[in-house]
Each structure stands twice: as C-alpha cells, then as structure tokens.
Design a protein around this motif. Sequence first.
Motif, short mmCIF file in Angstrom:
data_model
loop_
_atom_site.label_atom_id
_atom_site.label_comp_id
_atom_site.label_asym_id
_atom_site.label_seq_id
_atom_site.Cartn_x
_atom_site.Cartn_y
_atom_site.Cartn_z
N PRO A 309 -9.93 7.33 22.70
CA PRO A 309 -11.03 7.82 23.54
C PRO A 309 -10.81 7.43 25.00
N GLY A 310 -11.03 8.39 25.89
CA GLY A 310 -10.86 8.12 27.32
C GLY A 310 -9.45 8.34 27.81
N SER A 311 -8.49 8.56 26.89
CA SER A 311 -7.12 8.80 27.31
C SER A 311 -7.00 10.18 27.95
N ARG A 312 -6.17 10.28 28.98
CA ARG A 312 -5.91 11.55 29.64
C ARG A 312 -4.47 11.98 29.43
N THR A 313 -4.19 13.23 29.74
CA THR A 313 -2.86 13.78 29.48
C THR A 313 -2.33 14.52 30.69
#
Length: 411
Positions: A309-313
């Motif tokens: 959760p909260g990870s970006r790509t």
Amino acid sequence: MSFSSGGRGDDDENRVFVNFNHESTSLVVGTRNRFRLYNIKDVDNLELLYEDDSDYTVIAERLFSSSLLAIVSLSSPRKLRVCHYKKRTEITSFSYTNTILAVKLNRLRLIVCLEDSIFIYNITDLKFIHSIRQTQRNPNGIIALAPSNEQCYLAYPAKQDKGEVNIFDAHKLDNKLTITAHDNPLVSLTFDTQGTKLATASDRGTVIRVFDTSTGDCIYEFRRGYARCVSIYSLSFSPDSQFLCASSNTETVHIFKLNETQPQDDNLAVMFKSYVKKICQTAGYFDSVADMMNQWRSFATVKLPLVNPGSRTICSISYSNQRSNVLIATTDGYLYVYDLNLNDGGDCTLIRQHRLIDDLPDDNDGQRSASLSSTSTTTATMSTTNTTKTTSSSHHLIQSPSSSSSSPLDR
C-alpha cells in the motif's frame, strides 16, 4: 518520470526512490541510507554500476549512459549536486531559496524546477543561462524535457487549476506555444525521443492525449478508463515512438499503440455505434459519448503482482537483445520485466522480477514470492571493491553560478 514513496514528511524508514535514464538502460534506486545505480541492459542479470552509503536521495537523474548524475538529498532539499559517479567526485553544486522539485537533463541543457520558477543551465559547462520566473504554482514539480537536441523542448503547466501546458524552446530560450490539453490540472507530461510528440494526463486519469509539438494539435487520444478516476504516476514512449505506456495507482499498466491512422471499424461495430448514438441523442449527452467512442483503448496491458500500500510505479518500454519488454520499477524496491508482443498486444507475461534493495523490509514478500513462484526472482548484487562517498569539490549559489573549464560530458 521518477518517484519516491510518500511525501517528504513521511517516515524515512520506508522511502525508496526509483528512476530510469533516457534510454531505460539504467535504473537509480535510493533508500534511507543507500544509493545504487544499476545497468539494466540485460534485464535477466542486472549489473550494479555504483553504490554509495549516503543520505536518502529524493531526486536523481542520469544523463543518458554517461557518468553524469544530478542528485538532490532529503537532508539538503534546496541543493543540487552534479557528480561524476565513475570518478566518485562532485563536479559542482547549486543552492536555491526553495525546495527543488524536479531536475531534467539532456545533451544541451540541465533544468531545475522549483514551485514557482525554472532555472536553465548549459550542460557542457554547467553555466546558468536563463530562468523562467513567476510561473504558475507547480507544487508537484511537473515538467518534461525532450531528449532531442533538435527539438530541445521543455514542458510545464501553464495554469494550476486547468490542464494547459506551456512548451518552451530550451535551446533558443523562447516560448513556443501553449496547449489546452485537459479540463483538469495536469499530473504527468512526457516527450518522445525526438521531441515531436508530447503525452499528457490530468488528475482524472481517464484520458491520455498526445500532441504534435510543432503545431499543438492533438494527434492521439487514448482512454484508460470510463468511470473510475485514477492517479497517473508515469507516462513513457517507446524508443521508436510507436507505443506509449502509462502506470497509475491501480494494478494495471496500459500500453497504447500509435498508428498513422485510426483503424476502421467493421460493419457490426459501425451499426452498434450508430444505435448507441441514437439513444444518446435523445438523452441529451450525445457529444460526450461520441467523444469516448473516438478514443482508442489500450493495445496491451500489464497486471502487476501484489504491491505494498502506498507504493508507486514508473514504467518504460525497452528494446534489447531482440526482445521488447515493459519495465516497471516500484517504490517498494522491485523491478518487474514483462514481455511485450509488438504485433498482437494483449496481456503481457511476467518474465523476470528483481529485488533492488536487499536490506529493505517487505511485509508482503512471502505473498509476493508465492504469487510469482513460476517466475525467476533475483536480488541484484555485485562483487566489487568497497565504494566511498562522493567528495565535494565546489559549491555555487544560484545568484552567481560558475563555469567549469571543460565539459562534464568529457570527464
């Protein structure tokens, strides 16, 4: 496009910064106590080019495949350091009155973006040459710089509350044109390799548009979705400008194909569109539905595995070793490699997963490994001599930037 996990006020323990270079042949990764530069030309076996035990990096840009790195750290968010990673030295540094939000490089220019101003430097001697003052507030540092020398264009938001974008000629140091790209504020901009196309996305995230940079005309319009608004994290063209990929806060990465002409519908599709349009005319929203029918859907898609959760790509398309791949780096410390079928598109197959930071905790690591049991998983490492921190050689204030005696590209 680059990302770190969360805002700058978040807990440093879970921060990861990731960013591809122009050709997607290298990847920089920064955590709370380590900075790494990987060679990703061979996506099966990553090579660690450089490692530095240093303060958390919030911005890092590599100039193509050169030794030049532009770095901003969490402890000094108003200071830009320009380094030569092979010599492990700092070439120069610049300080500003406000936080640096973005840095971009090409073979002509170095661009530094603050919230309400942009500074332009000559890349060969790092001399300050121009500033764009009192720009519209740009708190997220949304800018794009074309890699090309011929079309050395800089794009940035023209209005804070509306999707207008300014294109500035960073070579001639002159405004080129303003494009009304969206009704909502911009969240992502990117140029293709030649600087002839500009892709844009707004905070609605449903439509991605591509503009001709010479005329400002919209030449492609892609629909990522219809009803659900999402946050577009990154846009990236393929090296030949034939494809455009987009990642967001969903698990799906979309790949769009750019054709010279829109494919013609078959008879059944034409009949269906005609039927729907007649219904919509009576309902009073013919125009909006007609617009959606003229927008093209994705050519291929990537379904990401479990992401924290909260990870970006950030996403990129690369052509190497006679293979076409979609690369996705995440701010929880992974690089995913998917096979892209350039002829048929469809669902992309996950072929490789790399753990970029071996000492970073991952609560979902077990579940992730289970879901990827049929895919090769590696932790990127390198056997080498101990690395040392970069050493400062000079420091310059923005009011009086200095020049170097020789080009940093030659060092």
